[in-house]
Design a protein around this motif. Structure first.
Motif, PDB file in Angstrom:
ATOM      1  N   ARG A   1      -7.844 -13.161 -22.992  1.00 48.54           N
ATOM      2  CA  ARG A   1      -7.847 -14.523 -22.443  1.00 48.54           C
ATOM      3  C   ARG A   1      -6.783 -15.450 -23.143  1.00 48.54           C
ATOM      4  O   ARG A   1      -6.053 -16.273 -22.800  1.00 48.54           O
ATOM      5  CB  ARG A   1      -9.243 -15.170 -23.091  1.00 48.54           C
TER       6      ARG A   1
ATOM      7  N   ARG B   1      -3.094 -23.688 -21.941  1.00 45.30           N
ATOM      8  CA  ARG B   1      -4.571 -22.968 -21.826  1.00 45.30           C
ATOM      9  C   ARG B   1      -4.635 -21.901 -21.142  1.00 45.30           C
ATOM     10  O   ARG B   1      -3.880 -21.866 -20.150  1.00 45.30           O
ATOM     11  CB  ARG B   1      -5.302 -24.290 -21.143  1.00 45.30           C
ATOM     12  N   PRO B   2      -5.550 -21.157 -21.568  1.00 45.34           N
ATOM     13  CA  PRO B   2      -5.841 -19.726 -20.823  1.00 45.34           C
ATOM     14  C   PRO B   2      -6.139 -20.092 -19.123  1.00 45.34           C
ATOM     15  O   PRO B   2      -5.626 -19.126 -18.477  1.00 45.34           O
ATOM     16  CB  PRO B   2      -6.968 -19.252 -21.237  1.00 45.34           C
ATOM     17  N   SER B   3      -6.835 -21.102 -18.714  1.00 46.84           N
ATOM     18  CA  SER B   3      -7.131 -21.422 -17.587  1.00 46.84           C
ATOM     19  C   SER B   3      -5.919 -21.630 -16.600  1.00 46.84           C
ATOM     20  O   SER B   3      -5.988 -21.554 -15.345  1.00 46.84           O
ATOM     21  CB  SER B   3      -8.200 -22.828 -17.234  1.00 46.84           C
ATOM     22  N   ASP B   4      -4.674 -22.066 -17.174  1.00 48.24           N
ATOM     23  CA  ASP B   4      -3.598 -22.382 -16.561  1.00 48.24           C
ATOM     24  C   ASP B   4      -2.724 -21.028 -16.014  1.00 48.24           C
ATOM     25  O   ASP B   4      -2.023 -21.233 -15.322  1.00 48.24           O
ATOM     26  CB  ASP B   4      -2.773 -23.198 -17.462  1.00 48.24           C
ATOM     27  N   TRP B   5      -3.257 -19.918 -16.595  1.00 48.69           N
ATOM     28  CA  TRP B   5      -2.286 -18.701 -16.207  1.00 48.69           C
ATOM     29  C   TRP B   5      -3.130 -17.994 -15.006  1.00 48.69           C
ATOM     30  O   TRP B   5      -4.401 -17.599 -15.011  1.00 48.69           O
ATOM     31  CB  TRP B   5      -2.542 -17.603 -17.235  1.00 48.69           C
TER      32      TRP B   5
ATOM     33  N   SER C   1      -4.810 -13.674 -14.722  1.00 47.14           N
ATOM     34  CA  SER C   1      -6.060 -13.301 -15.499  1.00 47.14           C
ATOM     35  C   SER C   1      -7.184 -12.826 -14.717  1.00 47.14           C
ATOM     36  O   SER C   1      -7.741 -14.271 -14.051  1.00 47.14           O
ATOM     37  CB  SER C   1      -6.098 -14.198 -16.600  1.00 47.14           C
TER      38      SER C   1
ATOM     39  N   ASN D   1     -10.038 -16.013 -15.710  1.00 46.77           N
ATOM     40  CA  ASN D   1     -10.215 -17.198 -15.141  1.00 46.77           C
ATOM     41  C   ASN D   1     -11.011 -16.755 -13.647  1.00 46.77           C
ATOM     42  O   ASN D   1     -11.491 -18.109 -13.296  1.00 46.77           O
ATOM     43  CB  ASN D   1      -8.745 -17.587 -14.571  1.00 46.77           C
ATOM     44  N   ARG D   2     -10.563 -15.859 -12.952  1.00 45.16           N
ATOM     45  CA  ARG D   2     -11.119 -15.674 -11.461  1.00 45.16           C
ATOM     46  C   ARG D   2     -12.609 -15.468 -11.606  1.00 45.16           C
ATOM     47  O   ARG D   2     -13.666 -16.199 -10.935  1.00 45.16           O
ATOM     48  CB  ARG D   2     -10.742 -14.325 -11.100  1.00 45.16           C
TER      49      ARG D   2
ATOM     50  N   ARG E   1     -14.688 -16.612 -14.321  1.00 39.11           N
ATOM     51  CA  ARG E   1     -15.031 -17.950 -14.747  1.00 39.11           C
ATOM     52  C   ARG E   1     -15.116 -18.952 -13.560  1.00 39.11           C
ATOM     53  O   ARG E   1     -16.230 -19.634 -13.270  1.00 39.11           O
ATOM     54  CB  ARG E   1     -14.305 -18.738 -15.588  1.00 39.11           C
ATOM     55  N   GLU E   2     -14.340 -18.943 -12.574  1.00 41.33           N
ATOM     56  CA  GLU E   2     -14.051 -19.979 -11.260  1.00 41.33           C
ATOM     57  C   GLU E   2     -15.335 -19.269 -10.418  1.00 41.33           C
ATOM     58  O   GLU E   2     -16.194 -20.189  -9.983  1.00 41.33           O
ATOM     59  CB  GLU E   2     -12.749 -19.921 -10.457  1.00 41.33           C
TER      60      GLU E   2
END
Length: 177
Positions: A130, A141-145, A148, A151-152, A154-155
């Motif tokens: 992360r 922020r990790p969610s900006d990359w 990964s 992120n997928r 989590r979404e």
């Protein structure tokens, strides 16, 4: 020559770091589709689960779980790396040691692996995945990359736990008025 000992456990879960030969390269993100295709082809022939992954410009980190009757992650990495290399553009400079073996010189020969021992160890390595884009100075922020799997995931979790949008019901509106 070094004698590398790898802990091989059938059905084991492993954290990997695999690097490009040229640490300044961005080949993995500019040719992300080649990497995805090479991984997909490998998984079709030699199945394994990808628990988490992050692709950075010049290296990648992944957590895999192998099938219960199999412990050979090296053959899988060999297949992914060679599949990617076959279709990726050759680097400007190929080290002589790679040329002698007929290699394209894209990847470092070795990779780093660590067998996940327990839930705490898994949590630590998930955190490493992360936070890798932040440590590389790519995002804040990790969610900006975008490359990964966390992120997928989590979404996807947000989509499944979010309340369903309300759809207007014309009959209910007519009854209410």
């Amino acid at each position: 020559m070094s004698n590398y000992r790898r802990l091989r456990v059938p059905g084991g879960t492993y954290f990997f770091t695999v690097r490009l030969q040229d640490q300044r390269s961005d080949l993995l993100v500019t040719h992300i589709d080649l990497l995805r295709d090479a991984t997909r082809v490998c998984r079709k022939r030699w199945p394994f689960a990808i628990d988490a992954a992050v692709i950075l410009p010049n290296k990648l980190h992944m957590i895999w779980t192998l099938p219960m009757n199999d412990h050979d992650f090296s053959k899988r990495w060999r297949m992914i790396k060679s599949g990617f290399s076959r279709h990726a553009p050759a680097p400007a400079h190929i080290p002589k040691s790679h040329q002698k073996r007929g290699e394209k010189g894209i990847w470092q020969r070795r990779f780093w692996e660590h067998m996940i021992r327990d839930e705490d160890d898994m949590a630590l390595h998930m955190h490493l995945i992360r936070s890798a884009p932040i440590h590389a100075g790519l995002v804040k922020r990790p969610s900006d990359w975008p490359y990964s799997s966390l992120n997928r995931a989590r979404e996807q979790a947000l989509r499944t736990t979010a309340p369903a949008p309300s759809i207007p019901n014309p009959k209910a509106a007519a009854i209410a008025s």
